[in-house]
Structure formats: structure tokens, C-alpha cells
Design a protein around this motif. Structure first.
Motif, PDB file in Angstrom:
ATOM      1  N   HIS A 438       0.869  -1.175   0.000  1.00  0.00           N
ATOM      2  CA  HIS A 438       0.000   0.000   0.000  1.00  0.00           C
ATOM      3  C   HIS A 438       0.907   1.227   0.000  1.00  0.00           C
ATOM      4  N   TYR A 439       0.350   2.348  -0.435  1.00  0.00           N
ATOM      5  CA  TYR A 439       1.188   3.533  -0.645  1.00  0.00           C
ATOM      6  C   TYR A 439       0.577   4.734   0.056  1.00  0.00           C
ATOM      7  N   GLN A 440       1.444   5.445   0.809  1.00  0.00           N
ATOM      8  CA  GLN A 440       0.996   6.658   1.497  1.00  0.00           C
ATOM      9  C   GLN A 440       1.793   7.847   0.969  1.00  0.00           C
ATOM     10  N   ARG A 451       5.270  14.705  -3.138  1.00  0.00           N
ATOM     11  CA  ARG A 451       6.715  14.534  -3.307  1.00  0.00           C
ATOM     12  C   ARG A 451       7.139  13.079  -3.112  1.00  0.00           C
ATOM     13  N   GLY A 452       6.317  12.181  -3.584  1.00  0.00           N
ATOM     14  CA  GLY A 452       6.643  10.771  -3.482  1.00  0.00           C
ATOM     15  C   GLY A 452       5.688  10.031  -2.571  1.00  0.00           C
ATOM     16  N   VAL A 453       5.861   8.723  -2.484  1.00  0.00           N
ATOM     17  CA  VAL A 453       5.018   7.882  -1.637  1.00  0.00           C
ATOM     18  C   VAL A 453       5.908   6.887  -0.892  1.00  0.00           C
ATOM     19  N   GLU A 454       5.387   6.435   0.239  1.00  0.00           N
ATOM     20  CA  GLU A 454       6.082   5.381   0.984  1.00  0.00           C
ATOM     21  C   GLU A 454       5.336   4.073   0.792  1.00  0.00           C
ATOM     22  N   ALA A 455       6.066   3.022   0.469  1.00  0.00           N
ATOM     23  CA  ALA A 455       5.464   1.697   0.294  1.00  0.00           C
ATOM     24  C   ALA A 455       5.355   1.015   1.654  1.00  0.00           C
ATOM     25  N   LEU A 456       4.148   0.568   1.998  1.00  0.00           N
ATOM     26  CA  LEU A 456       3.885  -0.088   3.279  1.00  0.00           C
ATOM     27  C   LEU A 456       3.340  -1.488   3.002  1.00  0.00           C
ATOM     28  N   ILE A 509       9.126   6.127  -5.027  1.00  0.00           N
ATOM     29  CA  ILE A 509       8.601   5.178  -4.040  1.00  0.00           C
ATOM     30  C   ILE A 509       9.696   4.888  -3.015  1.00  0.00           C
ATOM     31  N   SER A 510       9.372   5.117  -1.748  1.00  0.00           N
ATOM     32  CA  SER A 510      10.310   4.815  -0.662  1.00  0.00           C
ATOM     33  C   SER A 510      10.021   3.425  -0.114  1.00  0.00           C
ATOM     34  N   VAL A 511      11.059   2.639   0.056  1.00  0.00           N
ATOM     35  CA  VAL A 511      10.940   1.259   0.534  1.00  0.00           C
ATOM     36  C   VAL A 511      11.769   1.106   1.806  1.00  0.00           C
ATOM     37  N   ASN A 512      11.170   0.544   2.843  1.00  0.00           N
ATOM     38  CA  ASN A 512      11.893   0.290   4.085  1.00  0.00           C
ATOM     39  C   ASN A 512      12.744  -0.974   3.954  1.00  0.00           C
ATOM     40  N   VAL A 513      14.003  -0.871   4.363  1.00  0.00           N
ATOM     41  CA  VAL A 513      14.884  -2.044   4.392  1.00  0.00           C
ATOM     42  C   VAL A 513      15.561  -2.093   5.754  1.00  0.00           C
ATOM     43  N   SER A 514      15.944  -3.292   6.178  1.00  0.00           N
ATOM     44  CA  SER A 514      16.645  -3.445   7.450  1.00  0.00           C
ATOM     45  C   SER A 514      18.107  -3.049   7.286  1.00  0.00           C
ATOM     46  N   TRP A 653      -2.418  10.594   8.169  1.00  0.00           N
ATOM     47  CA  TRP A 653      -3.834  10.409   7.845  1.00  0.00           C
ATOM     48  C   TRP A 653      -4.523  11.727   7.501  1.00  0.00           C
ATOM     49  N   LEU A 654      -3.949  12.829   7.900  1.00  0.00           N
ATOM     50  CA  LEU A 654      -4.544  14.108   7.525  1.00  0.00           C
ATOM     51  C   LEU A 654      -4.585  14.261   6.013  1.00  0.00           C
ATOM     52  N   PHE A 655      -3.579  13.780   5.329  1.00  0.00           N
ATOM     53  CA  PHE A 655      -3.471  13.947   3.876  1.00  0.00           C
ATOM     54  C   PHE A 655      -4.054  12.759   3.127  1.00  0.00           C
ATOM     55  N   ALA A 656      -3.668  11.570   3.539  1.00  0.00           N
ATOM     56  CA  ALA A 656      -4.179  10.371   2.869  1.00  0.00           C
ATOM     57  C   ALA A 656      -3.775   9.151   3.675  1.00  0.00           C
ATOM     58  N   GLU A 657      -4.652   8.175   3.713  1.00  0.00           N
ATOM     59  CA  GLU A 657      -4.320   6.904   4.348  1.00  0.00           C
ATOM     60  C   GLU A 657      -3.502   6.054   3.366  1.00  0.00           C
ATOM     61  N   PRO A 658      -2.798   5.015   3.879  1.00  0.00           N
ATOM     62  CA  PRO A 658      -2.137   4.083   2.953  1.00  0.00           C
ATOM     63  C   PRO A 658      -3.176   3.446   2.035  1.00  0.00           C
ATOM     64  N   MET A 659      -2.911   3.454   0.731  1.00  0.00           N
ATOM     65  CA  MET A 659      -3.887   2.994  -0.267  1.00  0.00           C
ATOM     66  C   MET A 659      -3.313   1.864  -1.097  1.00  0.00           C
ATOM     67  N   SER A 660      -4.206   1.063  -1.635  1.00  0.00           N
ATOM     68  CA  SER A 660      -3.774   0.025  -2.561  1.00  0.00           C
ATOM     69  C   SER A 660      -3.211   0.677  -3.817  1.00  0.00           C
ATOM     70  N   ALA A 661      -2.541  -0.117  -4.646  1.00  0.00           N
ATOM     71  CA  ALA A 661      -1.922   0.434  -5.852  1.00  0.00           C
ATOM     72  C   ALA A 661      -2.969   1.080  -6.763  1.00  0.00           C
ATOM     73  N   VAL A 662      -4.130   0.455  -6.881  1.00  0.00           N
ATOM     74  CA  VAL A 662      -5.182   1.003  -7.750  1.00  0.00           C
ATOM     75  C   VAL A 662      -5.679   2.337  -7.207  1.00  0.00           C
ATOM     76  N   ASP A 663      -6.002   2.372  -5.895  1.00  0.00           N
ATOM     77  CA  ASP A 663      -6.510   3.617  -5.299  1.00  0.00           C
ATOM     78  C   ASP A 663      -5.440   4.702  -5.298  1.00  0.00           C
ATOM     79  N   ALA A 664      -4.181   4.300  -5.050  1.00  0.00           N
ATOM     80  CA  ALA A 664      -3.099   5.284  -5.042  1.00  0.00           C
ATOM     81  C   ALA A 664      -2.917   5.896  -6.422  1.00  0.00           C
TER      82      ALA A 664
END
Length: 693
Positions: A438-440, A451-456, A509-514, A653-664
Motif C-alpha cells: 500500500h502507498y501513502q 513529493r513521493g510515496v512510501e510503500a507499506l 517510491i520509498s521502501v523500508n529495508v533493514s 492520515w490528515l493527507f491520505a491513508e495508505p492505499m492500494s496500488a489502484v486507489d493510489a
């Protein structure tokens, strides 16, 4: 082969049960010793002093007190001294006063040679005197007791009297010594007797059984008495070899501490003796950063450091507690009796304090620290293996969270059957592409532009429903799955980025890595191949890593980090402010963006401290030429405060919740291009209520 856990030379605390017990035995024993000497008249004493046989026997008693016969290195009660044989012979031949006097002199010499604590020597003299007194009373019941002026030589008809006298001698000594050990180590006297009576009875039977033979030889051929030293030497030699082998099998060669085998035996004994209201504690202790000492200064210095650690640990526990070395820099501490979890934490804290005192070796000062995991019986496990496993789980939680001490909590156990099943399900979910991203969005606070999205990552389990990333991602990090999971997320993010970029939606797209994945030398190659496959520029993807990466020097020297910088893939520092790192260290990493943790952001309008923290981070990030991003923005008031501080971007959440790829995709197409200033947080129809979204 001295046992580092032996703390019997430590004086008892005044007023304690052990202090009262020792005081009572010493008082009664020395009273008996003084009374016995009244039975020797000066002429009798002068006659004894002129007798070579008296001096020969006295010397043998003293020599027999110098070193005990040990049959096992793990015996609770110390070994048996050969002086018992000659003292009992003196009792049979000369009577009680001479026997107790010889025994007392021998024990004083033993104290001078071995440097035992005086309270132990006085107790030993007292209990030996009481044992001799009991044996003398039994002999008196069967006839005239031996006396200096009328020496006695036993006959065959005296076997019953001698046998009962020897039994009385053994029983009194065994009970008195076992009582002291039980109080000192807080064990039941039944347990102490049961673990030692077999070994002690065999040795005493041999020594006391030979005493009548010594008397007979003394009467008929005194010059042959020293020949009894020959069999004693053979017994010493055989027992020493046996104890050495036993010690090597049960103890660590470097520190002298018990090893895992002896720890198992001690724990099983403690579990068997634990009362219903008692708990048994098992600690697992691992030194922090010990590998750096070995790698920098070599193993000899590391070994000396381990010996110092062993000494500190054994002097920081209570009598009866067992400190063991399991291998490497891993130690275990067994508490045979502990009140509750709070008391266990106090002991663990005391151990850590003892270790934190700086150590100076090879001209260098070392600051030691350790992580301690605690498991309790019967709260957490019913046997040794499970106790050790769960203490290990708690220890790793303490190490990960840098809390120092953790008690086992089942909900955090990544090795429980439920979690093992979940790992298998996660493996299958990755293979079947059941995980979804999902993307926020992240928005510019000044212009309102995206300015981009974070992948969750999201996982809907077929049976358990939606599973939080906080539940399965840490589990994956502790297993073999993390690399597969990271690759899965990166591939999915690149595929989605390609879809957007090739249809005109150029959003990063920002991706979290360990941290472990970031330092993986294969990561840059995989990213380069993926970017080439999807015909994407490096800036299409950004890697986010927590600020904990700043705590390790590997991040600044890793080839993987340099390769990512050369490739042009930007890095972002996530959850900043939750660790202990310094912003100055950011200059050494190719970081483009710093994300301020939501725990500070949410409270900036209510807490002056949090407001000052966030403002300081924003100012310092700007001074380093980096971009600041606020996480967890849920109200227009917070967004306004952030904009006033000069924070660059925000998400929440003020701006947008995490969304599926289609909704994003729909959302991004709708909000492309210049935005109406302030539309994101002035109450427009685009605002989403975090409670209902």
C-alpha cells in the motif's frame, strides 16, 4: 581446581540464621574442648610429651589436615581429611582430651597453610570436637573410656563399640557440616545430605575402619605406624586423578566456572527441591561488543577479560547461586531460590553494575556491558532446556532493545509454535505473491504538492485475517526470510514505479529495508538490475533505514552503501529521534532525507519538549542540506506548526491513508500538478478522519 563459586570464606551477616548457627556450634564445641582438657592432669600431660608415639601421632594428624580426599569436584560439602583416621585412633588409644587437642592443633595449622577464614576454622574445630565427644560417650557406655594414663587397645570383642562410636562420630560431623552448608547456600538440609552422604560415608568408613588397626600397630610396633602413609598416598593419588578428570568434565578450562553439563545437573537439583512458593531463576548473560576486543587485541587479551568477568560475576551473586560459562562470551547464572520477577531483576541489575566498572588491560581501558535474559520456574518453563531457551529469547530482546535486562514474555517469543507456523505461512505467502504494497503520499507543506510515496507492506492471512507488519516483519528479521521479503518488496515497488513512470506519474517510491539488508553487498546489484529491467532512473526508488544504522561503524565503510551512492539511489533515515545517535554523524552517510518519528510529531502542539525536539531536528537537518519529513501528521494544527518550523514534507492520515496500488494511482492522478495552497489541512473534502478512514 578451586571452585570460583565457593564463597564459604565470606563471613556470615551478624544476626542471620547462619551466624546464629555458627555461633551456637562454636560456643558448644569450644566449651566441650575446654572441659575435656580439665581431665588431663599435669603429670599425665608431661608423660605424653615425653612419648615419641604421641608426637608421631600428632604429626600424622597435622599432616592429615593439610589436604582433603575429594571424590568429586562438584560435591556440596568439602572433602574428608585423613586426619580423621589418626584422630580417631588417638581417641581409642589415649582418650577424648588428647584426640580433640590433636585435631584442634591440626586444624589451626591447616588454617595457617590454606588461609581459611577464622570463622570456618573455629567451626571446624567445634564440630570435630563435638563428633569426638559423641564417639567418646558411646565408648564410655561400653566400659571404661580410654584415658592418657590407661591407654586402650581394642580387641575383636570391641568391634560393636568401635562401630557405634565411629557411626556417632560420622553422624554428628555430617549433620553439623550439612546444616552449615544448607544455611549458607539457602538449600534444604535434606538436599545437602542426600547429595553428599554417599561419598562421605564411604570415605569415613574407610578412615574410621583403619583407626583400630593404627592403634594395634601403635601398641605392638610403633615404628610401623608411618607405613599407614603409603596407602593414604595411594588414596590421594587415585582421588586426585579422579577429581581432575571430573573437574575437566564439569568445568570450563579458561575460567574454572561450571560448564553446561554441571549447570544442567545443578538446575535439575534446584527444580527437584523447589517448594510450591519458590521460584528458580536462570539468567543468560551475553557481553556486548566483546568480539571487537578479540578482533582488535587478540584472543589472549579476550581470555583475560573473560577471566575478569567470571571473577566479578561470582563475587556478585549470593552463596548457593551458580555462575557457569556456556562458551564464548556467554554466561549463565542459576538462582536455586528467588522470590519473584522483581527480585530476579535486582540480581540482574547487580550483575550488570559489577561488570560496568572499567577494566584496564594492555594499557587500555575497557568499558564492559552485558545483556541479561531471565526465565523463571515454574512461570516460564518446567525444565532446564526450556528455561535456557526462554532465557536466550529474553536476552536477545534485551540486546535488540538495548534495555540491558529482559524477563521472558511469551508474546515476544519468536520461537513459539504459533510463530514458527507463521514463519512457514509467510514463506508461502512470499512464494505465492500474496503480500501487497500500500502507498501513502508525502506532501510538500509549503506548496501542497506530492513529493513521493512510501510503500507499506500488508498481509491478509487466509485464516487470521490482516496481520500487522509489526508482528511479522520483526519475525522475518530474526529468520532466513528477511532477505526474501526485502527482495519481494523491492521487486513489487519497482514494478509499480515502472507502471507509474511510463504512464506519466513520476513519483518516487520509498521502501523500508533493514540495516542488515542495507549492508548486503548483493543489494546494489539487484537494484541496478531491476532499474535496468524496468527502464527506471535511480531516483524512482528510495531506501529507508532506521537511525539505528548510525550506531554501527559498518555503515560508513560498507561497500554496499558506497555502491548505492554511486548508483544514485537515495537513502532516507526513518524514525529519527527514537535512538541515541547524533545528527553530526549524518554527514558521513549519503542520506538525502530524515524522517522525524511520529511519537514526537503528534505532540508538538501539546508538549513544549516535543516541540523543541522537532524544531531542533528540522533546523539541524536543514543546516546539513537535507530534507525533513514529519511522520504521523493527523491534524491541521500539527501541519500548521510544522510548516511554521520550516519542515519540508509530511505524511499522515490528515493527507491520505495508505492505499492500494489502484486507489493510489487514482489519488496521484487527481492531485498531480500545482495544488491549492493549504488544501491539505484546511478542512477540504480531501481530509480523511483517522478514526473512520
Amino acid at each position: 581446581m578451586a571452585d570460583p563459586n565457593d564463597a564459604r570464606d565470606s563471613g556470615p551477616r551478624m544476626g542471620s540464621p547462619l551466624w546464629a548457627y555458627l555461633a551456637a556450634v562454636i560456643t558448644i564445641g569450644f566449651t566441650a574442648l575446654v572441659v575435656a582438657q580439665w581431665w588431663i592432669s599435669p603429670p599425665e600431660l608431661a608423660g605424653l610429651v615425653r612419648s615419641p608415639l604421641f608426637w608421631m601421632l600428632a604429626v600424622l594428624v597435622v599432616l592429615g589436615e593439610l589436604r582433603p580426599v575429594l571424590l568429586s569436584s562438584s560435591m556440596t560439602v568439602g572433602g574428608t581429611y585423613p586426619s580423621t583416621m589418626f584422630a580417631f585412633a588417638a581417641l581409642l588409644h589415649y582418650g577424648l582430651p588428647v584426640a580433640v587437642l590433636m585435631q584442634a592443633v591440626g586444624m589451626v595449622v591447616n588454617c595457617a597453610v590454606t588461609r581459611k577464614a577464622w570463622h570456618r576454622v573455629m567451626f571446624n574445630i567445634a564440630q570435630a570436637t563435638l563428633a569426638c565427644t559423641a564417639a567418646g560417650l558411646v565408648l564410655a557406655l561400653f566400659g571404661s573410656p580410654p584415658a592418657p594414663e590407661v591407654s586402650w587397645v581394642p580387641k575383636g570383642s570391641d568391634m560393636l563399640a568401635i562401630g557405634l562410636a565411629g557411626l556417632a562420630y560420622f553422624v554428628v560431623r555430617a549433620l553439623l557440616v550439612s546444616g552449615a552448608v544448607a544455611l549458607h547456600e539457602r538449600r534444604s538440609i535434606n538436599r545437602v545430605i542426600r547429595t553428599t552422604i554417599g561419598h562421605q560415608s564411604l570415605v569415613y568408613a574407610g578412615l574410621l575402619g583403619m583407626a583400630p588397626l593404627v592403634v594395634v600397630v601403635m601398641k605392638h610396633s610403633p615404628a610401623l605406624v608411618p607405613l599407614f602413609l603409603a596407602p593414604m598416598a595411594a588414596v590421594y593419588f587415585t582421588a586426585t586423578l579422579s577429581v581432575r578428570r571430573d573437574h575437566q568434565a564439569m568445568h570450563d578450562g579458561l575460567t574454572g566456572l561450571p560448564n553446561r553439563k554441571l549447570l544442567v545437573l545443578s538446575t535439575e537439583e534446584a527444580l527437584a527441591e523447589a517448594r510450591l512458593s519458590e521460584r528458580v531463576g536462570l539468567f543468560l548473560l551475553d557481553l556486548d561488543r566483546f568480539k571487537e576486543v578479540n578482533d582488535t587485541l587478540g584472543h589472549p587479551v579476550g581470555d583475560r577479560l573473560l577471566q575478569i568477568v567470571a571473577h566479578r560475576l561470582t563475587h556478585s551473586v549470593r552463596p548457593g547461586d551458580v555462575v557457569a560459562r556456556l562458551g564464548g562470551d556467554e554466561f549463565a547464572v542459576l538462582l536455586p531460590s528467588i522470590r519473584d520477577a522483581a527480585a530476579a531483576r535486582e540480581v540482574a541489575a547487580r550483575l550488570r553494575v559489577a561488570l560496568t566498572e572499567p577494566v584496564r588491560l594492555e594499557g587500555m581501558t575497557f568499558d564492559l556491558d552485558a545483556s541479561v535474559g531471565i526465565a523463571l520456574y515454574p512461570d516460564h518453563a518446567p525444565d532446564f532446556e526450556l528455561l535456557l531457551q526462554r532465557a536466550d529469547v529474553a536476552m536477545y530482546l534485551a540486546k535488540e532493545g538495548r534495555t540491558g535486562v529482559e524477563i521472558y514474555v511469551a508474546d515476544k517469543d519468536r520461537n513459539s509454535p504459533e510463530r514458527l507456523n507463521l514463519i512457514g505461512d509467510l514463506r508461502r505467502a512470499i512464494d505465492r505473491s500474496e503480500l501487497r504494497l500500500h502507498y501513502q503520499p508525502k506532501l510538500d507543506l509549503a506548496s501542497g504538492q506530492v513529493r513521493g510515496v512510501e510503500a507499506l507492506l500488508r498481509w491478509r492471512h487466509p485464516e487470521r485475517g490482516m496481520i500487522s507488519p509489526g508482528e511479522f516483519v520483526p519475525m522475518a528479521e530474526q529468520s532466513y526470510l528477511m532477505r526474501h521479503l526485502t527482495q519481494y518488496v523491492i521487486d513489487a515497488a519497482l514494478e509499480q514505479a515502472a507502471h507509474w513512470w511510463h504512464t506519466g506519474v513520476h513519483e518516487q517510491i520509498s521502501v523500508n529495508v533493514s540495516a542488515r539488508d542495507l549492508l548486503d553487498s548483493a543489494l546494489p546489484d539487484r537494484l541496478e538490475a531491476g532499474l535496468a529491467q524496468y527502464r527506471l532512473p535511480p531516483k524512482a526508488i528510495q531506501l529507508e533505514v532506521t537511525e539505528r544504522i548510525l550506531m554501527t561503524d559498518q555503515a560508513y565503510t560498507a561497500d554496499a552503501v558506497r555502491a548505492l551512492a554511486s548508483l544514485g539511489v537515495p537513502l532516507a533515515l526513518d524514525d529519527f529521534g527514537t535512538g541515541y545517535s547524533s545528527l553530526v554523524r549524518l554527514q558521513r552517510l549519503p542520506v538525502a532525507e530524515v524522517k522525524i518519528d511520529s511519537s514526537f510529531v503528534r505532540r508538538i502542539c501539546d508538549s513544549k519538549d516535543d516541540e523543541r525536539i522537532v524544531r531542533s531536528i528540522v533546523d539541524l537537518v536543514r543546516s546539513l542540506g537535507l530534507r525533513s519529513v514529519a511522520e504521523g501528521v493527523e491534524s491541521a494544527e500539527v501541519a500548521t506548526c510544522l510548516a511554521d518550523m520550516g519542515c519540508d514534507l509530511a505524511q499522515g492520515w490528515l493527507f491520505a491513508e495508505p492505499m492500494s496500488a489502484v486507489d493510489a494511482t487514482v489519488w496521484l492522478r487527481k492531485h498531480r500538478g500545482p495544488a491549492t495552497p493549504g488544501f491539505c489541512f484546511l478542512g477540504s473534502a480531501e481530509v480523511l478522519d483517522p478514526q473512520t478512514a
